[in-house]
Design a protein around this motif. Structure first.
Motif, PDB file in Angstrom:
ATOM      1  N   GLY A 157      35.068  92.744  26.224  1.00  0.00           N
ATOM      2  CA  GLY A 157      33.859  91.960  26.129  1.00  0.00           C
ATOM      3  C   GLY A 157      34.110  90.475  26.041  1.00  0.00           C
ATOM      4  N   HIS A 158      33.818  89.889  24.862  1.00  0.00           N
ATOM      5  CA  HIS A 158      33.941  88.449  24.685  1.00  0.00           C
ATOM      6  C   HIS A 158      34.876  88.131  23.522  1.00  0.00           C
ATOM      7  CE1 HIS A 158      30.847  87.093  27.527  1.00  0.00           C
ATOM      8  NE2 HIS A 158      30.171  88.179  27.186  1.00  0.00           N
ATOM      9  N   ILE A 159      35.244  86.863  23.422  1.00  0.00           N
ATOM     10  CA  ILE A 159      36.014  86.383  22.289  1.00  0.00           C
ATOM     11  C   ILE A 159      35.041  85.997  21.181  1.00  0.00           C
ATOM     12  CG2 ILE A 159      37.641  84.652  21.460  1.00  0.00           C
ATOM     13  CD1 ILE A 159      38.768  86.678  23.506  1.00  0.00           C
ATOM     14  N   VAL A 160      35.353  86.424  19.950  1.00  0.00           N
ATOM     15  CA  VAL A 160      34.519  86.080  18.808  1.00  0.00           C
ATOM     16  C   VAL A 160      35.372  85.381  17.752  1.00  0.00           C
ATOM     17  CG1 VAL A 160      32.843  87.927  19.176  1.00  0.00           C
ATOM     18  CG2 VAL A 160      34.871  88.377  17.788  1.00  0.00           C
ATOM     19  N   ILE A 161      34.727  84.528  16.956  1.00  0.00           N
ATOM     20  CA  ILE A 161      35.393  83.752  15.907  1.00  0.00           C
ATOM     21  C   ILE A 161      34.598  83.880  14.618  1.00  0.00           C
ATOM     22  CG2 ILE A 161      36.095  81.441  15.161  1.00  0.00           C
ATOM     23  CD1 ILE A 161      36.433  80.663  18.074  1.00  0.00           C
ATOM     24  N   ALA A 162      35.304  83.960  13.500  1.00  0.00           N
ATOM     25  CA  ALA A 162      34.653  84.000  12.195  1.00  0.00           C
ATOM     26  C   ALA A 162      35.544  83.345  11.154  1.00  0.00           C
ATOM     27  CB  ALA A 162      34.327  85.431  11.773  1.00  0.00           C
ATOM     28  N   GLU A 163      34.922  82.760  10.135  1.00  0.00           N
ATOM     29  CA  GLU A 163      35.687  82.253   9.000  1.00  0.00           C
ATOM     30  C   GLU A 163      36.110  83.435   8.143  1.00  0.00           C
ATOM     31  OE1 GLU A 163      35.406  79.141   5.211  1.00  0.00           O
ATOM     32  OE2 GLU A 163      33.664  79.415   6.547  1.00  0.00           O
ATOM     33  N   ILE A 164      37.329  83.398   7.622  1.00  0.00           N
ATOM     34  CA  ILE A 164      37.843  84.506   6.835  1.00  0.00           C
ATOM     35  C   ILE A 164      38.495  84.005   5.548  1.00  0.00           C
ATOM     36  CG2 ILE A 164      38.273  85.941   8.872  1.00  0.00           C
ATOM     37  CD1 ILE A 164      41.318  85.279   8.365  1.00  0.00           C
ATOM     38  N   SER A 165      38.707  84.931   4.630  1.00  0.00           N
ATOM     39  CA  SER A 165      39.480  84.672   3.424  1.00  0.00           C
ATOM     40  C   SER A 165      40.896  85.181   3.632  1.00  0.00           C
ATOM     41  CB  SER A 165      38.850  85.379   2.221  1.00  0.00           C
ATOM     42  OG  SER A 165      39.748  85.406   1.122  1.00  0.00           O
ATOM     43  N   LEU A 166      41.878  84.328   3.394  1.00  0.00           N
ATOM     44  CA  LEU A 166      43.269  84.757   3.543  1.00  0.00           C
ATOM     45  C   LEU A 166      43.700  85.683   2.405  1.00  0.00           C
ATOM     46  CD1 LEU A 166      45.213  81.586   4.771  1.00  0.00           C
ATOM     47  CD2 LEU A 166      44.321  83.498   6.124  1.00  0.00           C
ATOM     48  N   GLU A 167      42.994  85.662   1.313  1.00  0.00           N
ATOM     49  CA  GLU A 167      43.381  86.476   0.162  1.00  0.00           C
ATOM     50  C   GLU A 167      43.196  87.962   0.419  1.00  0.00           C
ATOM     51  OE1 GLU A 167      41.616  85.279  -3.481  1.00  0.00           O
ATOM     52  OE2 GLU A 167      42.390  83.228  -3.377  1.00  0.00           O
ATOM     53  N   ASN A 168      42.074  88.320   1.058  1.00  0.00           N
ATOM     54  CA  ASN A 168      41.787  89.744   1.252  1.00  0.00           C
ATOM     55  C   ASN A 168      41.302  90.092   2.654  1.00  0.00           C
ATOM     56  OD1 ASN A 168      39.211  88.674   1.233  1.00  0.00           O
ATOM     57  ND2 ASN A 168      38.685  89.477  -0.801  1.00  0.00           N
ATOM     58  N   GLY A 169      41.276  89.123   3.567  1.00  0.00           N
ATOM     59  CA  GLY A 169      40.836  89.386   4.925  1.00  0.00           C
ATOM     60  C   GLY A 169      39.340  89.479   5.102  1.00  0.00           C
ATOM     61  N   GLU A 170      38.573  89.190   4.055  1.00  0.00           N
ATOM     62  CA  GLU A 170      37.117  89.297   4.127  1.00  0.00           C
ATOM     63  C   GLU A 170      36.552  88.308   5.136  1.00  0.00           C
ATOM     64  OE1 GLU A 170      33.151  88.714   1.270  1.00  0.00           O
ATOM     65  OE2 GLU A 170      35.181  88.458   0.453  1.00  0.00           O
ATOM     66  N   VAL A 171      35.602  88.783   5.942  1.00  0.00           N
ATOM     67  CA  VAL A 171      34.912  87.921   6.895  1.00  0.00           C
ATOM     68  C   VAL A 171      33.799  87.192   6.161  1.00  0.00           C
ATOM     69  CG1 VAL A 171      33.535  87.835   8.998  1.00  0.00           C
ATOM     70  CG2 VAL A 171      35.468  89.406   8.841  1.00  0.00           C
ATOM     71  N   LEU A 172      33.833  85.865   6.194  1.00  0.00           N
ATOM     72  CA  LEU A 172      32.856  85.042   5.485  1.00  0.00           C
ATOM     73  C   LEU A 172      31.753  84.634   6.447  1.00  0.00           C
ATOM     74  CD1 LEU A 172      35.436  82.775   3.585  1.00  0.00           C
ATOM     75  CD2 LEU A 172      34.417  84.944   2.826  1.00  0.00           C
ATOM     76  N   GLY A 173      30.726  85.435   6.527  1.00  0.00           N
ATOM     77  CA  GLY A 173      29.663  85.181   7.490  1.00  0.00           C
ATOM     78  C   GLY A 173      29.668  86.237   8.578  1.00  0.00           C
ATOM     79  N   GLN A 174      29.489  85.805   9.824  1.00  0.00           N
ATOM     80  CA  GLN A 174      29.419  86.731  10.952  1.00  0.00           C
ATOM     81  C   GLN A 174      30.346  86.283  12.076  1.00  0.00           C
ATOM     82  OE1 GLN A 174      25.225  86.747  11.979  1.00  0.00           O
ATOM     83  NE2 GLN A 174      24.838  88.503  10.649  1.00  0.00           N
ATOM     84  N   TRP A 175      30.762  87.267  12.877  1.00  0.00           N
ATOM     85  CA  TRP A 175      31.514  86.952  14.084  1.00  0.00           C
ATOM     86  C   TRP A 175      30.577  86.315  15.101  1.00  0.00           C
ATOM     87  CZ3 TRP A 175      36.665  87.453  13.944  1.00  0.00           C
ATOM     88  CH2 TRP A 175      37.227  88.359  13.040  1.00  0.00           C
ATOM     89  N   LYS A 176      31.033  85.268  15.760  1.00  0.00           N
ATOM     90  CA  LYS A 176      30.215  84.597  16.772  1.00  0.00           C
ATOM     91  C   LYS A 176      30.912  84.614  18.121  1.00  0.00           C
ATOM     92  CE  LYS A 176      27.854  80.332  18.048  1.00  0.00           C
ATOM     93  NZ  LYS A 176      27.585  78.908  17.708  1.00  0.00           N
TER      94      LYS A 176
END
Length: 277
Positions: A157-176
């Motif tokens: 499909g497409h390339i998506v980007i999201a802000e993440i936490s390096l501590e636990n890999g949590e996605v902060l927000g949504q993939w865009k």
């Protein structure tokens, strides 16, 4: 001027990811079904490369039941200046045969390129070829190919980007999604983000992994896009000068894209040397 003779690393060394920390270059490559997984190399001149070690030992990964040609795909190597840590992001492709898609992506860190490396930190299962970007403001982002397996949708499909936490890999927000109207050849994968002179640059592989493979690049003032494609509208590197739009079209059988005049075939999935120090 240093004269480089290719291949700099002979044999199987696909999907290279390269960084420079101080005066040393480091490079990671895919290993698929090979164990131990992820090869790490170092060099001081880009010509002579020495194998440092393999990151994924038996206690870090289990490839049992992995479908061919799955395994460990596209490790991405980065260095976070703020914490002085090396990071590796990679995909464990379990299966992508037929309608079934199963791929899990992880990241690991180490204070020394030679290890020891942390336990894998789960990142996502929405696609493959993850990469990490450490911004100047201390925020961190992941980019990855989004795979959509439902009928009527493109896959890849497409390339998506999201802000993440390096501590636990949590996605902060949504993939865009950031590649609508960007890639010209389709099959966008292997996203990598760089920053220079106020612009974010998104480098990606396109055209599939056959003879139409290439490297495309776009830039944006915002990491979330929209990304402006290269002025030519075509890949900046490819062994096939002819255009093949292969989004959703398996490219492996397109032997008509073979270019007999090119010394390097299937020239895609590239990486830029960016100094981190």
């Amino acid at each position: 001027m240093v004269k480089i003779k290719n291949p700099i690393i002979p044999g199987m060394a696909p999907d290279p990811s390269i960084i420079r920390v101080e005066n040393t270059y480091y490079l990671a490559t895919s290993t698929f079904h090979w164990m131990p997984g992820i090869q790490l190399y170092k060099s001081t001149d880009l010509v002579n490369w020495t194998l440092i070690d393999n990151v994924l030992k038996k206690d870090k990964i289990n490839l049992q039941g992995t479908n061919t040609p799955g395994g460990i795909w596209a490790p991405h190597l980065s260095y976070d200046i703020e914490t002085k840590k090396y990071w590796l992001a990679y995909s464990h492709m379990v299966n992508m045969a037929g309608r079934e898609f199963s791929s899990n992506s992880y990241m690991m860190w180490s204070e020394n390129i030679s290890g020891p490396w942390s336990e894998p930190i789960y990142l996502t299962s929405i696609g493959f070829d993850p990469s990490l970007f450490h911004d100047e403001d201390g925020r961190h982002y992941a980019a990855i190919l989004e795979w959509e397996s439902r009928e009527g949708y493109q896959s890849p499909g497409h390339i998506v980007i999201a802000e993440i936490s390096l501590e636990n890999g949590e996605v902060l927000g949504q993939w865009k999604r950031v590649t609508q109207g960007f890639t010209t050849r389709g099959c966008a994968e292997a996203p990598q983000i760089y920053k220079h002179a106020g612009y974010y640059y998104l480098l990606l592989a396109s055209g599939g992994t056959g003879y139409a493979h290439g490297v495309e690049i776009g830039r944006s003032k915002s990491i979330m896009g929209p990304y402006e494609p290269h002025p030519t509208g075509e890949p900046i590197i490819t062994s096939s000068p002819r255009h093949l739009f292969s989004l959703g079209d398996p490219d492996a059988g397109h032997f008509e894209m073979y270019n007999p005049n090119s010394l390097i075939q299937k020239a895609g999935h590239g990486s830029l040397d960016v100094k981190s120090s």
